[in-house]
Design a protein around this motif. Structure first.
Motif, PDB file in Angstrom:
ATOM      1  N   THR A  53       0.829  -1.210   0.000  1.00 31.74           N
ATOM      2  CA  THR A  53       0.000   0.000   0.000  1.00 31.74           C
ATOM      3  C   THR A  53       0.864   1.260   0.000  1.00 31.74           C
ATOM      4  N   GLU A  54       2.172   1.069  -0.120  1.00 28.23           N
ATOM      5  CA  GLU A  54       3.119   2.180   0.001  1.00 28.23           C
ATOM      6  C   GLU A  54       3.652   2.620  -1.362  1.00 28.23           C
ATOM      7  N   HIS A  55       2.739   2.661  -2.351  1.00 30.18           N
ATOM      8  CA  HIS A  55       3.104   3.156  -3.684  1.00 30.18           C
ATOM      9  C   HIS A  55       4.279   2.391  -4.295  1.00 30.18           C
ATOM     10  N   GLU A  56       4.195   1.045  -4.208  1.00 33.56           N
ATOM     11  CA  GLU A  56       5.159   0.130  -4.820  1.00 33.56           C
ATOM     12  C   GLU A  56       6.577   0.273  -4.252  1.00 33.56           C
ATOM     13  N   SER A  57       6.672   0.709  -3.015  1.00 31.45           N
ATOM     14  CA  SER A  57       7.998   0.873  -2.405  1.00 31.45           C
ATOM     15  C   SER A  57       8.674  -0.463  -2.147  1.00 31.45           C
ATOM     16  N   ALA A  58       7.892  -1.545  -1.941  1.00 26.45           N
ATOM     17  CA  ALA A  58       8.500  -2.849  -1.674  1.00 26.45           C
ATOM     18  C   ALA A  58       9.382  -3.298  -2.830  1.00 26.45           C
ATOM     19  N   SER A  59       8.996  -2.959  -4.063  1.00 26.50           N
ATOM     20  CA  SER A  59       9.755  -3.390  -5.235  1.00 26.50           C
ATOM     21  C   SER A  59      11.157  -2.790  -5.269  1.00 26.50           C
ATOM     22  N   LEU A  60      11.378  -1.740  -4.504  1.00 20.07           N
ATOM     23  CA  LEU A  60      12.717  -1.146  -4.438  1.00 20.07           C
ATOM     24  C   LEU A  60      13.726  -2.087  -3.792  1.00 20.07           C
ATOM     25  N   TYR A  61      13.211  -3.113  -3.087  1.00 24.55           N
ATOM     26  CA  TYR A  61      14.087  -4.049  -2.378  1.00 24.55           C
ATOM     27  C   TYR A  61      14.119  -5.425  -3.056  1.00 24.55           C
ATOM     28  N   ALA A  62      13.804  -5.455  -4.357  1.00 27.05           N
ATOM     29  CA  ALA A  62      13.741  -6.733  -5.074  1.00 27.05           C
ATOM     30  C   ALA A  62      15.077  -7.463  -5.089  1.00 27.05           C
ATOM     31  N   GLU A  63      16.166  -6.742  -4.942  1.00 27.51           N
ATOM     32  CA  GLU A  63      17.488  -7.385  -4.951  1.00 27.51           C
ATOM     33  C   GLU A  63      17.759  -8.156  -3.658  1.00 27.51           C
ATOM     34  N   TYR A  64      16.997  -7.890  -2.600  1.00 26.74           N
ATOM     35  CA  TYR A  64      17.243  -8.525  -1.310  1.00 26.74           C
ATOM     36  C   TYR A  64      16.411  -9.788  -1.092  1.00 26.74           C
ATOM     37  N   ALA A  65      15.339  -9.951  -1.859  1.00 27.85           N
ATOM     38  CA  ALA A  65      14.449 -11.095  -1.647  1.00 27.85           C
ATOM     39  C   ALA A  65      13.705 -11.405  -2.937  1.00 27.85           C
ATOM     40  N   ASP A  66      13.290 -12.645  -3.071  1.00 24.14           N
ATOM     41  CA  ASP A  66      12.492 -13.088  -4.211  1.00 24.14           C
ATOM     42  C   ASP A  66      11.031 -13.112  -3.779  1.00 24.14           C
TER      43      ASP A  66
END
Length: 285
Positions: free
Chosen positions: A44-57
């Motif tokens: 719900t945070e304007h796709e902020s989670a995708s900024l950490y795609a390098e840390y987790a699958d």
């Protein structure tokens, strides 16, 4: 009837609370990686989670306003249907304080039906919020919820400005629903347990994948989940014949179905009991 208490295998219910920039999303992802299995994120945070795609699958669902309890419930159901093991709700706070969340829902109901009396309106809003809480508690997934904290800025040593997380932005008492509640400190992203039934977090620590591995070891150190599940299904089957309404029948069945859906024999007995009682209630009507 009382019986000897024993700790059973369980699903994780963990809350990560903290001010902006304290590392809630990344900590949740690292922890989920340690738990193992497929990871889903409700963002719900304007796709902020995708900024950490390098840390987790992980796979992500972007959820915008309105942040009603029903939309969260639908998203949880989608994660369950998708075969995920771990669900991160980032952020749980929006369901309460966000656009179209419970606070706005309650204000709207108060204006429409109770002449602005918000106290009376909670009679309608609270059950909707409670359905989401119950959905989180009964889901077969491990669930990690991030929650925003109201922020207070203080001056530390050497006149360094420090952000402190205060009260979580969710309904009063929401911490009671979780097995573990961790407050993240902005300075150093250190997690401090404010509630810990696992007794793992006896010292402050920076969350990592190893944190998740320690938690999954604790969660699995109990009576086999299949045995616990079979007991719960048997209890539901015993209640179904005395269900007085279709709504009561559906409630009993739905809760047990989420447990039995991966167990063919208990599921068959559950479905048979449900179909029989449904036919009886239909005939009586």
């Amino acid at each position: 009837m009382f019986k000897k208490a024993e700790r059973k295998q369980a699903r994780l219910r963990l809350a990560l609370a903290g001010p902006s920039g304290s590392g809630k999303t990344l900590s949740a992802l690292l922890l989920a990686t340690g738990l193992g299995g497929k990871i889903a994120v409700i963002d719900t945070e304007h796709e902020s989670a995708s900024l950490y795609a390098e840390y987790a699958d992980f796979d992500v669902m972007s959820l915008g306003a309105p942040y009603s309890p029903e939309r969260y419930i639908d998203a949880i159901s989608s994660a369950e249907a998708g075969g995920y093991s771990v669900l991160i709700i980032d952020s749980y706070s929006h369901e309460w304080i966000g656009a179209g969340g419970c606070l706005e829902i309650n204000d709207a109901i108060a204006k429409q039906k109770y002449k602005g009396n918000t106290w009376s309106a909670w009679n309608e809003t609270t059950p909707r919020h409670r359905k989401l809480v119950d959905r989180i508690l009964t889901s077969p997934l491990h669930i990690i919820c991030t929650m925003r904290s109201k922020t207070e800025t203080v001056q530390g040593e050497g006149k360094k400005i420090i952000k402190l997380g205060m009260k979580s932005e969710q309904r009063e008492g929401s911490d009671y629903e979780f097995t573990v509640v961790l407050d993240l400190v902005h300075d150093g992203n250190v997690a401090i347990a404010t509630k810990d039934r696992t007794r793992i977090f006896d010292q402050p620590e920076v969350i990592s994948a190893d944190t998740g591995r320690r938690l999954i070891a604790w969660l699995n150190d109990g009576k086999k989940q299949d045995e616990h599940g079979a007991e719960a299904v048997n209890e539901a089957i015993s209640k179904i014949p005395v269900a007085e309404t279709m709504q009561e029948l559906q409630s009993i069945y739905s809760a047990a179905y989420r447990i039995a859906e991966q167990m063919p024999e208990p599921l068959a007995r559950l479905n048979a009991a449900k179909d029989k009682r449904k036919a009886e209630l239909t005939e009586a009507a």
